[in-house]
Write an enzyme that holds these catalytic residues in place. Structure first.
Site, PDB file in Angstrom:
ATOM      1  N   ASP B 113       0.831  -1.204   0.000  1.00 41.27           N
ATOM      2  CA  ASP B 113       0.000   0.000   0.000  1.00 41.27           C
ATOM      3  C   ASP B 113       0.867   1.257   0.000  1.00 41.27           C
ATOM      4  O   ASP B 113       0.608   2.200  -0.747  1.00 41.27           O
ATOM      5  CB  ASP B 113      -0.918   0.010   1.229  1.00 41.27           C
ATOM      6  CG  ASP B 113      -2.044  -1.008   1.115  1.00 41.27           C
ATOM      7  OD1 ASP B 113      -2.439  -1.313  -0.034  1.00 41.27           O
ATOM      8  OD2 ASP B 113      -2.527  -1.505   2.143  1.00 41.27           O
ATOM      9  N   HIS B 218      -5.079  -9.798   7.775  1.00 42.98           N
ATOM     10  CA  HIS B 218      -4.906 -10.524   6.521  1.00 42.98           C
ATOM     11  C   HIS B 218      -4.702 -11.999   6.781  1.00 42.98           C
ATOM     12  O   HIS B 218      -4.040 -12.693   6.022  1.00 42.98           O
ATOM     13  CB  HIS B 218      -3.705  -9.989   5.749  1.00 42.98           C
ATOM     14  CG  HIS B 218      -3.826  -8.538   5.414  1.00 42.98           C
ATOM     15  ND1 HIS B 218      -3.384  -7.561   6.255  1.00 42.98           N
ATOM     16  CD2 HIS B 218      -4.361  -7.913   4.339  1.00 42.98           C
ATOM     17  CE1 HIS B 218      -3.635  -6.378   5.706  1.00 42.98           C
ATOM     18  NE2 HIS B 218      -4.225  -6.565   4.554  1.00 42.98           N
ATOM     19  N   THR B 386     -50.274 -37.306  28.930  1.00 40.98           N
ATOM     20  CA  THR B 386     -51.464 -36.455  29.050  1.00 40.98           C
ATOM     21  C   THR B 386     -52.153 -36.658  30.396  1.00 40.98           C
ATOM     22  O   THR B 386     -52.510 -35.689  31.087  1.00 40.98           O
ATOM     23  CB  THR B 386     -52.459 -36.754  27.908  1.00 40.98           C
ATOM     24  OG1 THR B 386     -51.814 -36.486  26.669  1.00 40.98           O
ATOM     25  CG2 THR B 386     -53.708 -35.888  28.026  1.00 40.98           C
ATOM     26  N   SER B 427     -47.394 -27.049  26.508  1.00 27.91           N
ATOM     27  CA  SER B 427     -48.236 -26.055  25.857  1.00 27.91           C
ATOM     28  C   SER B 427     -49.635 -26.067  26.422  1.00 27.91           C
ATOM     29  O   SER B 427     -50.291 -25.026  26.526  1.00 27.91           O
ATOM     30  CB  SER B 427     -48.330 -26.333  24.355  1.00 27.91           C
ATOM     31  OG  SER B 427     -47.066 -26.348  23.781  1.00 27.91           O
ATOM     32  N   THR B 472     -57.447 -32.113  18.388  1.00 25.77           N
ATOM     33  CA  THR B 472     -56.983 -31.614  19.687  1.00 25.77           C
ATOM     34  C   THR B 472     -58.174 -31.583  20.640  1.00 25.77           C
ATOM     35  O   THR B 472     -59.292 -31.944  20.259  1.00 25.77           O
ATOM     36  CB  THR B 472     -56.440 -30.177  19.590  1.00 25.77           C
ATOM     37  OG1 THR B 472     -57.559 -29.313  19.307  1.00 25.77           O
ATOM     38  CG2 THR B 472     -55.403 -30.037  18.491  1.00 25.77           C
ATOM     39  N   ASP B 528     -58.040 -38.644  20.272  1.00 25.24           N
ATOM     40  CA  ASP B 528     -57.046 -37.695  20.764  1.00 25.24           C
ATOM     41  C   ASP B 528     -57.143 -37.628  22.287  1.00 25.24           C
ATOM     42  O   ASP B 528     -58.244 -37.445  22.833  1.00 25.24           O
ATOM     43  CB  ASP B 528     -57.292 -36.308  20.160  1.00 25.24           C
ATOM     44  CG  ASP B 528     -56.366 -35.277  20.771  1.00 25.24           C
ATOM     45  OD1 ASP B 528     -55.157 -35.328  20.486  1.00 25.24           O
ATOM     46  OD2 ASP B 528     -56.846 -34.433  21.566  1.00 25.24           O
ATOM     47  N   GLY B 530     -56.390 -35.371  24.489  1.00 24.70           N
ATOM     48  CA  GLY B 530     -56.920 -34.118  25.024  1.00 24.70           C
ATOM     49  C   GLY B 530     -58.440 -34.064  24.900  1.00 24.70           C
ATOM     50  O   GLY B 530     -59.147 -33.702  25.853  1.00 24.70           O
TER      51      GLY B 530
END
Lengths: 545, 545
Positions: B113, B218, B386, B427, B472, B528, B530
């Site tokens: 440079d 570099h 469950t 969840s 569900t 299911d 649930g």
């Protein structure tokens, strides 16, 4: 896998504090709820305006906290790395910034985020707050999936909602626009690596020559492992899939997002491919290339498209305070400027000068005669090519003398400088070219050629970084030119050069040139080949006279 | 090592064009000299002002081309990756932007440079241009070295020179200030990896548990390989060495530079360490953390210090157009805001309601009685928990009934929602918490508890993303609540729930919940869990009545 972290436990809070300590955070504060509540808020938000709140797991910086500021988010809620923030953290954010204007939650479509933001919204409503929520699922990687992921297209929603809020739109208006943006934005990612999980490491998942298409931003694998051929292909695939999926519109905005460790060079290239493709005609606004929503240090990119309406266009293009928002701009072909005409150097016309011509020929002969000696010397302290390098230039110079402007010293020096840049390799070629170029300029101001060469030597030392005593050609050149400038004869100058060259044998540390890598023991007693060349040249010229 | 590049040969020019196509380049153009001349220029520079020109090899983006713009560089000259630009390219840049004001070349201290910019300067002078040059060697890695490297401290020089030029300072003034900055700026880098050379790859050089201190930009190895313990140590070492080396001053500016692929999270952390250390009191202005002068994708940082004078401070803090310049700001402790008082939820006081209490106890008993059945069902289509998940919540609810506000439905729903977030994992716990939280709010507006629960169900569906038919609990809950709201009896609601639950056995694709990962064949014929739980609960309550 080492990383610049301390305890993994404090990573996110300490990192947020780091940013908050800097001026980037002007007008921002955090809620005093560390470590469980990690919320960044605007301190200048007016409660009558709609608060726009977003957030999610950390590891996607600058998303989301980096977008808190006037014209974009009112608050950002951060979870731990790749983990949704808690219900309590979201609720704290809502309560901290939501006034009469109510708030809009911009939520990326992940079960954890949806549920935690959702429950927080219900709790806030129970406390009397007006809360709306928009879920962004812009990822088109998995066709027909019920719950597409929220990725970089989320930024369109945050920017447009933030703009409308700032303009005083009602919660219903902001929410409606946000829903529309969320519904129409599409995104897709491609990556050449996974990401490094703090304290865990990086899974080497992508084989050489392959890329993952349709990855998430949490290190989850891509939907497809494709053969990878480069930037052009990556841009073409993303554009083709996105345009095939997005709703038809007159024009679009695009986000070009760096997922982490893609270099700016690569990002520029990808951008060039996208914006020079045939599909680019439909793109009106470009956001990026920038690091906007990352997956830690993933080596990948994601591209997002939004069909534009005049309102969305205005909202995206408007200024926003957060530094992480890179702006949305029109694009166009690179502007070019003609090369300066002066760049084509007009060489002075050839001219005769029998005396100078004779001296140069003799000088070349002297240097050619010393080729073997100088090479042998350099073999002891360097790479053995000083003689050949100089001889090559001398041979060329001698052959081309008839085409040089010899009648004028300034022109001759300039021409010699040009010659040397072409015929003499290595640093020494450029160094001598500098010397003669500067001497040429000096000659136009000062008729004495020796003084001009001395000016050139100064420039050479300035740019080359060496000076007398550093075991280079300067050790012979400097005393010789000093002698000539003070009116002494060429013979006296030659003696000065010889003295200088011989002194280099006692210099046991070279500060410049290749000898700098050679040990003191190996340098002792050997003249520097550059300095020796100068001494030989002057002695040769004297003996000829 | 795959990268987002095409042919290595076009990498730099195509990448520059990519950036030039975007709006970031407003007011910029490139010289029409590709591929050998790669120069970005301001198009709005006044020739009477000093042109500030910098450049060097590519691979350090956004340096240097990214700093071309009002208030910083007038032109940036790019070489190939890690290779100095040619003399001709530098000369073209000088000629293109230098007017009566002359120009200052800001050059990083590398031989290539220095020489190429130096020769170009001489040629430009020969063409009548006023040219000055400042060489920046801010790297303190190698004590006592004759030619220290130019690294991120170069940005101080570019910014201050650019500011002075914009303010109309003369070439002598700009040059003098730049020399002063170059002389007093110090920098040091630390890295955890080398960088990936385009088309070549990355040398795995840094062993686990080690870091390279005093590396170049570099890919050259660090001066020392040190034991690495984290961000705190890295910041402490850099600060200690820099402050030991820098000239004493009243205050300093600091640059916190990302060398490539350090994540924003890590950069925030490093910044926090630097700005919370005892040495931080002396730091008045902070630039970054930002990606400013990189070594391709090196995982490292460099820190630069500049002793401040009032003039330098003003120059650094002034606005500049280039987006790559992140600004220079004062720093301070993170501002905090108190947590909203409403966050500490005031639970309603316990109150008695023998009828409701009896129903809840019975409901809990029913759910507890079905624990094994529900687990067995879930084992076939999910992870078999469950029954246990529900039973755990039921046990807690029963035990805590005496402390709940049972006299008021709204308070009871809110309290139940709180309970479930604490006692029911997964969840489903959050989903039911959402349902009851929303029902609580609805109850205050609507006395009918079944209708309120229906509102809650809507919210649950909204946030959870599932609806009837998705296999569900909703498939049983929705018809049951619909029956109750339309005035039907609990027995009729139980029949509706049973019908809904049994229908899930024919749904061969789950769109939400864990069953979404189970194949159709394995789902066929199984209710299911649930939905079955809801049906069992209602049937149990009816049979008890």
């Amino acid at each position: 896998m080492a990383q610049f972290i301390n305890a993994k436990e404090n990573l996110v809070v300490d990192s947020i504090d780091g940013v908050l300590r800097t001026g980037v955070s002007q007008g921002l504060a955090r809620l005093d709820g560390y470590p469980h509540i990690k919320v960044l808020c605007r301190t200048d938000h007016k409660g009558s305006r709609v608060a726009v709140i977003s957030g999610g797991g950390s590891g996607h910086e600058p998303a989301h906290a980096g977008y808190v500021g006037k014209g974009m988010l009112t608050a950002g809620v951060c979870g731990e790395v790749f983990a949704s923030p808690s219900v309590n953290a979201v609720l704290a954010a809502i309560l901290a910034v939501t006034g009469k204007g109510g708030c809009l939650l911009v939520v990326t479509n992940y079960t954890g985020d949806r549920l935690n933001f959702g429950l927080a919204a219900e709790k806030a409503r129970a406390l009397g707050k007006k809360v709306e929520m928009v879920v962004v699922g812009d990822d088109i990687a998995i066709p027909g999936i019920a719950q597409p992921r929220g990725i970089s297209g989320t930024l369109f929603v945050q920017k447009i909602a933030g703009y409308l809020s700032e303009r005083g739109a009602s919660l219903a208006e902001v929410s409606k626009a946000a829903q529309q943006v969320a519904k129409s934005a599409v995104s897709l990612g491609i990556s050449l690596s996974s990401c490094t999980l703090p304290g865990i490491g990086r899974e080497d998942r992508v084989p050489e020559g392959k890329a993952e298409l349709g990855l998430g931003i949490h290190g989850e694998p891509g939907v497809e492992l494709i053969d990878f051929t480069g930037a052009k292909q990556a841009a073409a695939i993303l554009c083709a899939k996105l345009f095939a999926h997005v709703a038809k519109a007159h024009s679009y905005a695009v986000i070009i997002n760096n997922l982490g460790s893609t270099t700016p060079l690569e990002m520029g290239l990808i951008t060039n491919e996208i914006l020079s493709s045939s599909l680019a005609k439909k793109i009106k606004l470009v956001v990026g290339p920038a690091v906007m929503m990352t997956s830690l240090d993933m080596h990948g990119i994601s591209v997002s498209l939004l069909p534009l309406t005049p309102r969305f266009e205005k909202a995206l293009a408007a200024d926003a305070a957060p530094l992480a928002w890179p702006g949305a701009f029109p694009h166009g072909k690179p502007k070019t400027i003609r090369l300066p005409a002066e760049l084509k150097s007009k060489s002075a016309k050839p001219s005769a000068n029998p005396e100078l011509s004779g001296i140069i020929e003799r000088a070349c002969d002297v240097l050619l005669a010393n080729e073997t000696l100088l090479n042998a010397l350099d073999a002891k302290v360097g790479d053995g090519d000083t003689g050949s390098t100089i001889a090559g230039a001398a041979r060329n110079l001698k052959a081309g003398l008839g085409k040089m402007p010899l009648a004028n010293a300034g022109d001759f020096f300039a021409s010699l400088s040009e010659n040397l840049t072409k015929t003499m390799g290595g640093s020494s070629g450029v160094l001598l070219a500098i010397l003669f170029a500067a001497a040429s300029v000096a000659t136009t101001k000062n008729s004495a050629w020796a003084a001009s060469l001395q000016v050139g030597l100064c420039r050479m030392m300035e740019y080359g970084g060496a000076s007398a005593g550093d075991r280079t050609m300067i050790d012979a050149l400097e005393p010789a030119l000093a002698a000539l400038v003070s009116g002494k004869s060429l013979a006296e100058a030659a003696i000065a050069a010889r003295k200088g060259a011989d002194a280099t044998a006692k210099m046991t540390k070279a500060k410049a040139g290749r000898s700098a890598y050679v040990s003191s023991a190996n340098l002792t007693g050997i003249n520097d080949p550059g300095a020796e060349a100068v001494a030989c040249l002057l002695e040769g010229l004297v003996n000829w006279k």
